[in-house]
Design a protein around this motif. Structure first.
Motif, PDB file in Angstrom:
ATOM      1  N   SER A  39       0.749  -0.879   0.029  1.00  0.00           N
ATOM      2  CA  SER A  39      -0.225  -0.096  -0.103  1.00  0.00           C
ATOM      3  C   SER A  39       0.892   1.258   0.054  1.00  0.00           C
ATOM      4  N   GLY A  40       0.273   2.409  -0.416  1.00  0.00           N
ATOM      5  CA  GLY A  40       0.847   3.652  -0.009  1.00  0.00           C
ATOM      6  C   GLY A  40       0.822   4.436   0.899  1.00  0.00           C
ATOM      7  N   GLY A  41       0.954   5.740   1.025  1.00  0.00           N
ATOM      8  CA  GLY A  41       0.473   6.665   2.002  1.00  0.00           C
ATOM      9  C   GLY A  41       1.513   6.391   3.164  1.00  0.00           C
ATOM     10  N   SER A  42       1.418   6.793   4.328  1.00  0.00           N
ATOM     11  CA  SER A  42       2.108   7.111   5.367  1.00  0.00           C
ATOM     12  C   SER A  42       2.180   5.924   6.368  1.00  0.00           C
ATOM     13  N   SER A  43       0.967   5.082   6.286  1.00  0.00           N
ATOM     14  CA  SER A  43       0.925   4.230   7.316  1.00  0.00           C
ATOM     15  C   SER A  43       1.721   2.967   7.321  1.00  0.00           C
ATOM     16  N   PRO A  44       2.298   2.734   5.962  1.00  0.00           N
ATOM     17  CA  PRO A  44       2.945   1.473   5.969  1.00  0.00           C
ATOM     18  C   PRO A  44       4.655   1.829   6.075  1.00  0.00           C
ATOM     19  N   ASP A  70      -1.530   0.424  -5.663  1.00  0.00           N
ATOM     20  CA  ASP A  70      -1.919   1.751  -6.282  1.00  0.00           C
ATOM     21  C   ASP A  70      -0.783   2.610  -6.274  1.00  0.00           C
ATOM     22  N   ASN A  82       4.336   6.245  -4.189  1.00  0.00           N
ATOM     23  CA  ASN A  82       4.322   5.211  -3.242  1.00  0.00           C
ATOM     24  C   ASN A  82       5.512   4.117  -3.463  1.00  0.00           C
ATOM     25  N   GLY A 138      -4.328   0.371   2.888  1.00  0.00           N
ATOM     26  CA  GLY A 138      -4.463   1.331   4.005  1.00  0.00           C
ATOM     27  C   GLY A 138      -6.049   1.933   3.896  1.00  0.00           C
ATOM     28  N   LEU A 139      -6.506   2.765   4.630  1.00  0.00           N
ATOM     29  CA  LEU A 139      -7.738   3.319   4.460  1.00  0.00           C
ATOM     30  C   LEU A 139      -7.683   4.808   4.889  1.00  0.00           C
ATOM     31  N   GLY A 140      -8.389   5.506   3.667  1.00  0.00           N
ATOM     32  CA  GLY A 140      -8.366   6.954   3.923  1.00  0.00           C
ATOM     33  C   GLY A 140      -9.297   7.294   4.957  1.00  0.00           C
ATOM     34  N   HIS A 144     -11.831   5.533   1.338  1.00  0.00           N
ATOM     35  CA  HIS A 144     -11.072   4.967   0.081  1.00  0.00           C
ATOM     36  C   HIS A 144     -10.076   3.940   0.824  1.00  0.00           C
ATOM     37  N   THR A 145      -9.620   3.187  -0.256  1.00  0.00           N
ATOM     38  CA  THR A 145      -8.536   2.072  -0.115  1.00  0.00           C
ATOM     39  C   THR A 145      -7.858   2.111  -1.441  1.00  0.00           C
ATOM     40  N   ALA A 146      -6.580   1.764  -1.251  1.00  0.00           N
ATOM     41  CA  ALA A 146      -5.786   1.802  -2.929  1.00  0.00           C
ATOM     42  C   ALA A 146      -6.324   3.032  -3.252  1.00  0.00           C
ATOM     43  N   LYS A 197      -8.902   7.662  11.835  1.00  0.00           N
ATOM     44  CA  LYS A 197      -9.834   6.604  10.981  1.00  0.00           C
ATOM     45  C   LYS A 197     -10.720   6.108  11.392  1.00  0.00           C
TER      46      LYS A 197
HETATM   47  O1  LIG Z   1      -1.574   5.923  -2.397  1.00  0.00           O
HETATM   48  C1  LIG Z   1      -2.212   5.937  -1.363  1.00  0.00           C
HETATM   49  O2  LIG Z   1      -2.484   7.012  -0.619  1.00  0.00           O
HETATM   50  C2  LIG Z   1      -2.728   4.701  -0.752  1.00  0.00           C
HETATM   51  O3  LIG Z   1      -2.620   3.579  -1.277  1.00  0.00           O
HETATM   52  C3  LIG Z   1      -4.158   4.984   0.074  1.00  0.00           C
HETATM   53  O4  LIG Z   1      -5.110   4.297  -0.234  1.00  0.00           O
HETATM   54  C4  LIG Z   1      -3.677   4.982   1.324  1.00  0.00           C
HETATM   55  O5  LIG Z   1      -3.566   3.836   1.826  1.00  0.00           O
HETATM   56  C5  LIG Z   1      -4.562   5.839   2.226  1.00  0.00           C
HETATM   57  O6  LIG Z   1      -5.132   7.083   1.798  1.00  0.00           O
HETATM   58  C6  LIG Z   1      -4.353   6.133   3.768  1.00  0.00           C
HETATM   59  O7  LIG Z   1      -3.217   6.498   3.966  1.00  0.00           O
HETATM   60  P1  LIG Z   1      -2.285   7.103   5.228  1.00  0.00           P
HETATM   61  O8  LIG Z   1      -1.596   5.720   5.354  1.00  0.00           O
HETATM   62  O9  LIG Z   1      -1.184   8.103   4.760  1.00  0.00           O
HETATM   63  O10 LIG Z   1      -3.426   7.417   5.999  1.00  0.00           O
END
Ligand SMILES: O=C(O)[C@H](O)[C@@H](O)[C@H](O)[C@H](O)COP(=O)(O)O
Length: 242
Positions: A39-44, A70, A82, A138-140, A144-146, A197
């Protein structure tokens, strides 16, 4: 579906890292490789750092193949990428062979990159429908996810594929796995922590079915796949049933 709720984010990350290692060992034992979509974003980020440190010698990394659920339509050198986040936090620290990493080729342009990624998956999975050993999501806070965002056309795409679309909410093109592609995985793990979240988690797990508003509801267990949530108390705080 299994909910794993922990007191702290560190405990969530430790549990998911252990789960990652277990699924990797199972997949490698069963078919000689472990195919994971990150997954992208910051959580991972912290998960990657944990895997690259505590699990450096506990996983046969040379048998792991990395994909992305994504990607943002930016250069792979862009801080929003990502791929770049995973490169810095996981691939470089572990010295992962670049041939084991499949970035979304955003230099081709979003539409062509999505087509190419779909073709890459067909090739990697020997012409079979892509079935990842593990997909981390992750979960926005908007559910949203992905890059399956509310009120977007991709939510209704019933092909197990990779699609590109403009997302008005983030004012950019995104390239994303469709829900059927995600649901085809053997194991799906949501990584969600923080009180921010909690509303989204409640929408997904307890509110009425409305995929336009809550796209992560599209992610479900299929016959041979399992879906697990790895959350802290903050993210689970609005659930009635835990
Ligand atoms: O490309 C992306 O941003 C992620 O794939 C997206 O789905 C992410 O998992 C969520 O937005 C949570 O993002 P955070 O972990 O930063 O809260």
């Amino acid at each position: 579906m299994k909910l794993n709720v922990f007191n702290t984010a560190d405990e969530v990350l430790a549990s998911l890292a252990e789960f990652f290692a277990e699924k990797a060992a199972e997949a490698i034992e069963k078919h000689g490789r472990f195919a994971v979509a990150l997954s992208g974003g910051s959580s991972p980020k912290k998960l990657h750092e944990l895997l690259a440190s505590e699990y450096r010698d506990k996983i046969e990394w040379e048998k792991v193949w990395f994909f992305f659920g994504d990607e943002r339509d930016v250069p792979l050198t862009d801080s929003q990428s990502n791929y770049l986040m995973a490169k810095h936090t996981l691939f470089d620290p572990l010295g992962i062979d670049p041939s084991h990493v499949f970035p979304v080729q955003t230099e081709l342009g979003a539409d062509e990159a999505a087509k190419q990624y779909t073709a890459n998956l067909i090739d990697f999975f020997d012409g079979q429908s892509a079935s990842f050993d593990l997909i981390i999501l992750g979960l926005g806070d908007n559910s949203h996810t992905a890059s399956l965002f509310p009120h977007t056309s991709v939510l209704h795409d019933d092909s197990a594929s990779v699609q590109a679309l403009y997302i008005d909410e983030v004012k950019m093109n995104r390239i994303t796995f469709t829900a059927p592609l995600i649901n085809n995985a053997h194991h799906i793990a949501f990584l969600v922590y923080g009180e921010g979240k909690a509303e989204a988690v409640k929408h997904i797990l307890e509110d009425e079915q409305d995929i336009e508003l809550y796209p992560a509801q599209l992610i479900v267990e299929t016959n041979d796949g399992d879906l697990q949530w790895f959350m802290d108390e903050g993210a689970a705080g609005k659930l009635e049933k835990k």
